[in-house]
Design a protein around this motif. Structure first.
Motif, mmCIF file in Angstrom:
data_model
loop_
_atom_site.group_PDB
_atom_site.id
_atom_site.type_symbol
_atom_site.label_atom_id
_atom_site.label_comp_id
_atom_site.label_asym_id
_atom_site.label_seq_id
_atom_site.Cartn_x
_atom_site.Cartn_y
_atom_site.Cartn_z
ATOM 1 N N PRO A 1 0.815 -1.216 0.000
ATOM 2 C CA PRO A 1 0.000 0.000 0.000
ATOM 3 C C PRO A 1 0.848 1.266 0.000
ATOM 4 N N LEU A 2 2.048 1.142 0.534
ATOM 5 C CA LEU A 2 2.870 2.331 0.736
ATOM 6 C C LEU A 2 3.703 2.680 -0.490
ATOM 7 N N SER B 1 4.069 10.611 0.274
ATOM 8 C CA SER B 1 5.359 10.429 0.918
ATOM 9 C C SER B 1 5.644 8.954 1.172
ATOM 10 N N GLY B 2 5.098 8.086 0.310
ATOM 11 C CA GLY B 2 5.262 6.643 0.494
ATOM 12 C C GLY B 2 6.710 6.192 0.588
ATOM 13 N N LEU C 1 14.153 11.957 8.016
ATOM 14 C CA LEU C 1 13.608 12.005 6.655
ATOM 15 C C LEU C 1 12.484 13.015 6.509
ATOM 16 N N SER C 2 12.341 13.917 7.467
ATOM 17 C CA SER C 2 11.311 14.937 7.316
ATOM 18 C C SER C 2 11.669 15.828 6.128
ATOM 19 N N PRO C 3 10.661 16.309 5.388
ATOM 20 C CA PRO C 3 10.935 17.093 4.174
ATOM 21 C C PRO C 3 11.780 18.338 4.444
ATOM 22 N N ALA D 1 0.089 3.141 5.380
ATOM 23 C CA ALA D 1 0.764 4.409 5.641
ATOM 24 C C ALA D 1 0.450 4.895 7.047
ATOM 25 N N VAL D 2 1.477 5.429 7.704
ATOM 26 C CA VAL D 2 1.279 6.074 8.990
ATOM 27 C C VAL D 2 0.868 7.525 8.762
ATOM 28 N N GLY D 3 1.402 8.097 7.681
ATOM 29 C CA GLY D 3 1.038 9.459 7.324
ATOM 30 C C GLY D 3 1.696 10.519 8.177
ATOM 31 N N PHE D 4 2.854 10.184 8.713
ATOM 32 C CA PHE D 4 3.551 11.149 9.564
ATOM 33 C C PHE D 4 4.094 12.326 8.765
ATOM 34 N N PHE D 5 4.596 12.020 7.563
ATOM 35 C CA PHE D 5 5.172 13.084 6.741
ATOM 36 C C PHE D 5 4.090 13.700 5.855
ATOM 37 N N PRO D 6 4.107 15.022 5.708
ATOM 38 C CA PRO D 6 3.210 15.628 4.725
ATOM 39 C C PRO D 6 3.632 15.180 3.328
ATOM 40 N N ALA D 7 2.693 15.039 2.402
ATOM 41 C CA ALA D 7 3.024 14.609 1.033
ATOM 42 C C ALA D 7 4.059 15.542 0.436
ATOM 43 N N SER D 8 5.098 14.963 -0.157
ATOM 44 C CA SER D 8 6.181 15.798 -0.697
ATOM 45 C C SER D 8 6.127 15.827 -2.216
#
Ligand SMILES: [Zn+2]
Lengths: 191, 107
Positions: free
Chosen positions: A16-17, A116-117, A130-132, A184-191
């Motif tokens: 899924p990711l 952000s998969g 790995l934060s944007p 997905a955990v969805g921690f990071f905003p989509a990049s």
């Protein structure tokens, strides 16, 4: 002439990711030397300038990645690595340097996912931030992928190319495939 | 968890990305030194409770050795600097003194 093949025959797995795919063979040359001296040779060999710290410069099928204060990784089509080494050796004659074709010592994977998969797959396996705001396209990050060293960079679409030693290709692929399986955990905003 | 900034590539490294290399600023005793000095160079190490100078290698990264000063009790990091530095730089010493007023200098 033997038929060169990749370590895993283009293995592919998806969740899924993200989708994890072994990339086709790629030419890779490690160049070590004094950065104040090698710039001209790099331009002659692959047509690119010198990257800044942790930067990767890309032009079509060529790239130059900063690996350490005295080490670059040059990327080119698989069959061109030998010619690049010859060019480097000619341009740097007399200097203290090392240029080696490492194409067959590496495995290369592509990790692609929506949003952000790919970022999330790596975050499950690496201690890297790995934060944007810290890691984004154009930067090469060397780190640890679970128990083995690896390096990766992101292109503008958010997809990631990862390289590691060929001897651990199966281990790295299984790690990535397993990390891509979860939701997905969805921690990071989509990049 | 210890986080050290590699002075070569600038990355804030998680401890698991690094390899420890023991005490920093050891003076090598080679041929011509006394047996006692050579033994001390090989085996005698500072083991302070507090400020400690250490060598670390960014093993899963740029591969370079660097030096770090931290507290062995609190894990507070006072700074990191390149391995080609024979003595602790003034700004590192100032950073330690600011946080540890009674610090008696490197053991
Ligand atoms: Zn580093």
């Amino acid at each position: 002439m033997s038929d060169a093949v990749t370590a895993l025959g283009g293995a592919r797995a998806g969740g899924p990711l993200a989708t994890v795919e072994e990339a086709p063979l790629r030419g890779m040359v490690t160049l070590r030397g004094d950065f104040a001296r090698v710039g001209g040779a790099v331009r002659e060999a692959v047509g690119l300038g010198m990257p800044k710290t942790r930067q990767i410069l890309t032009m079509r099928d060529r790239a130059v990645a900063w690996m350490s204060p005295d080490e670059l990784l040059l990327l080119m089509p698989y069959g061109k690595a030998g010619a690049v080494v010859t060019l480097l050796e000619g341009a740097l004659e007399g200097a203290h340097f090392l240029a080696v074709d490492v194409s067959d010592a590496r495995a290369c994977f592509r990790i692609s996912g929506s949003g952000s998969g790919a970022r999330e797959v790596l975050a499950r396996l690496c201690p890297a931030d790995l934060s944007p705001s810290v890691f984004g396209p154009g930067e090469v990050r060397r780190t640890r992928l679970a128990q083995v060293p690896a390096a990766f960079w992101m292109d503008d679409s958010g997809d990631v190319t990862l390289i590691c030693f060929r001897s651990v290709a199966r281990y790295a692929f299984d790690l990535l495939a397993n990390a891509a399986e979860g939701d997905a955990v969805g921690f990071f905003p989509a990049s | 968890m210890l986080i050290l900034t590699c002075p070569y590539c600038g990355i804030q490294c998680d401890e698991t990305e690094l390899a420890p290399g023991g005490e920093a600023h050891l003076k090598r005793e080679g041929p011509g030194s006394s047996d006692a000095a050579f033994e001390a160079y090989l085996f005698e190490r500072a083991n302070p409770m507090g400020v400690h100078f250490e060598r670390w290698r960014h093993a899963n990264g740029c591969g370079k050795w660097f030096l770090a000063v931290r507290s062995t009790t609190t894990l507070e990091v006072y700074g990191t600097y390149k391995a080609q530095t024979p003595e602790p730089p003034a700004e590192i010493v100032a950073a330690i003194r600011a946080r540890v007023p009674g610090w008696g200098g490197r053991a």
